[in-house]
Design an enzyme around this catalytic site. Structure first.
Site, PDB file in Angstrom:
ATOM      1  N   GLY A  54      -4.885  -5.966   6.185  1.00 35.41           N
ATOM      2  CA  GLY A  54      -6.044  -5.081   6.291  1.00 35.41           C
ATOM      3  C   GLY A  54      -7.109  -5.549   7.270  1.00 35.41           C
ATOM      4  N   GLY A  83      -0.554  -2.968   5.952  1.00 36.05           N
ATOM      5  CA  GLY A  83      -0.376  -4.307   6.524  1.00 36.05           C
ATOM      6  C   GLY A  83      -1.624  -5.146   6.320  1.00 36.05           C
ATOM      7  N   ARG A 138     -13.466  -8.233  -2.139  1.00 36.37           N
ATOM      8  CA  ARG A 138     -12.835  -7.901  -0.851  1.00 36.37           C
ATOM      9  C   ARG A 138     -12.315  -6.443  -0.838  1.00 36.37           C
ATOM     10  NH1 ARG A 138      -7.554  -6.067   1.044  1.00 36.37           N
ATOM     11  NH2 ARG A 138      -7.247  -6.898   3.122  1.00 36.37           N
ATOM     12  N   THR A 148       0.888  -1.162   0.000  1.00 29.11           N
ATOM     13  CA  THR A 148       0.000   0.000   0.000  1.00 29.11           C
ATOM     14  C   THR A 148       0.917   1.199   0.000  1.00 29.11           C
ATOM     15  OG1 THR A 148      -1.879  -1.001   1.153  1.00 29.11           O
ATOM     16  CG2 THR A 148      -1.531   1.303   1.591  1.00 29.11           C
ATOM     17  N   ASP A 196      -8.518  -2.168   4.580  1.00 26.62           N
ATOM     18  CA  ASP A 196      -8.597  -1.030   5.512  1.00 26.62           C
ATOM     19  C   ASP A 196      -8.261   0.303   4.847  1.00 26.62           C
ATOM     20  OD1 ASP A 196      -5.942  -2.121   5.202  1.00 26.62           O
ATOM     21  OD2 ASP A 196      -5.302  -0.685   6.726  1.00 26.62           O
TER      22      ASP A 196
HETATM   23  N1  ASP Z   1      -3.744  -2.869   4.082  1.00 26.33           N
HETATM   24  C1  ASP Z   1      -3.807  -3.248   2.721  1.00 26.33           C
HETATM   25  C2  ASP Z   1      -4.986  -4.150   2.501  1.00 26.33           C
HETATM   26  O1  ASP Z   1      -5.294  -4.951   3.337  1.00 26.33           O
HETATM   27  C3  ASP Z   1      -2.583  -3.915   2.229  1.00 26.33           C
HETATM   28  C4  ASP Z   1      -1.281  -3.378   2.756  1.00 26.33           C
HETATM   29  O2  ASP Z   1      -1.237  -2.326   3.332  1.00 26.33           O
HETATM   30  O3  ASP Z   1      -0.253  -4.011   2.569  1.00 26.33           O
HETATM   31  O4  ASP Z   1      -5.577  -4.114   1.449  1.00 26.33           O
END
Ligand code: ASP
Length: 302
Positions: free
Chosen positions: A224, A222, A198, A170, A201
């Site tokens: 989500g 991270g 899906r 992200t 976050d």
């Molecule tokens: N948080 C993001 C998601 O779950 C992915 C990420 O931040 O690595 O889509």
């Protein structure tokens, strides 16, 4: 003291699985985005424009999982999501499930500034982007061999009954401007092989993104699902507002304690209204950087 911080995703990033030339490209991409946001703050632009500029460049860079370098869904398509928040008024804009929009963060900002709504999804969000004249790109622009390979491997693993592997990533930016306003922006392609529409976050105000002039601006990255369940970005702000924790203490409590206990991996970047910047992660690495007025700056990965 104006300040900006950015991230390009957290996860299993180690010196062993990143070639020196790849590392260099990541660091250059981060520095370029950081400078773009910082330069706006330097000439007196506000924090909102600074985070939008930084995230736009990260979206344009195919190394990062957002905009151009977004990961693939299980159906081989790319659905992107983004959100932005302005700490002065608590106004926010968000989009999810969008395709072919070149810069999702610009669409999120337009939702905030030019629509009566906060959160638009799918074809409706795309119609709005067309109406206000935002650029679109063909599928080929977003296609990267590396991401397609990640999808193929994830599917193979699922088929073999193995853990599909984590393919997240992200991008995000947070900033404080010289007028004391904070802003946060986050953008992503989500997780590789995601199915059934899906959403993570990143476009959720309070989970992946939050900004409030009374406290701080936060952008998360991270797993989500864990960031949604812990309403992570708002939690950090609340710990400052209601429990009077410092920015560092609040970020550490949420990312290094609560999140770890839940089993969620990732990190957050945050700035407060005093010009502090905090970049914390409980994963092996997080692409990140910050720059403050008077020269203090860093870009780092591990
Ligand atoms: N948080 C993001 C998601 O779950 C992915 C990420 O931040 O690595 O889509």
């Amino acid at each position: 003291m104006y300040t900006i911080a950015i991230h390009g995703g957290a996860g299993v990033i180690s010196r062993e699985n990143l070639l020196p030339e790849e590392e260099k490209l990541y660091l250059e991409g981060l520095a370029e985005a950081l400078d773009a946001g910082y330069k706006l703050l330097e000439v007196g632009e506000n924090a909102l424009d600074a985070v939008e500029a930084a995230v736009t460049l990260l979206e344009d860079n195919m190394l990062f999982n957002a905009g151009r370098g977004s990961v693939f869904n299980s159906d081989g398509k790319i659905d992107m999501e983004a959100s932005i928040m302005w700490g002065e008024t608590l106004e926010a804009g968000a989009v999810c499930g969008i395709r072919n929009v070149k810069n999702p963060i610009q669409l999120a900002k337009a939702v905030m500034e030019n629509s009566p709504h906060v959160f638009l999804n799918g074809s409706g969000a795309e119609d709005f982007a067309r109406e206000i004249g935002l650029p679109f790109e063909e599928d080929g622009y977003f296609y990267t061999t590396r991401r397609y390979e990640e999808l193929r491997k994830a599917k193979e693993n699922v088929f073999a009954g193995q853990f599909a592997g984590k393919h997240f990533g992200t991008v995000g930016a947070v900033a404080l401007d010289r007028y004391g306003n904070v802003a946060a922006a986050t953008s992503t392609g989500g997780s590789t092989n995601k199915a059934y529409g899906r959403i993570g976050d990143s476009p959720l105000i309070g989970s992946g993104t939050y900004a409030n002039n009374r406290t701080c601006a936060v952008s998360c990255t991270g797993d989500g699902e864990y960031f949604m369940r812990s309403v992570a970005a708002y939690d950090i702000s609340c710990l400052m507002e209601y429990k009077f924790l410092s920015l560092q203490e609040a970020c550490e409590l949420v990312i290094m304690d609560k999140m770890v206990r839940l089993g969620g991996e990732g990190g957050a970047i945050a700035v407060d209204t005093l010009g502090n910047a905090t970049l914390v992660f409980n994963s092996p690495g997080m692409y990140r950087g910050y720059r403050k007025e008077f020269g203090e700056a860093e870009v780092a990965i591990y």
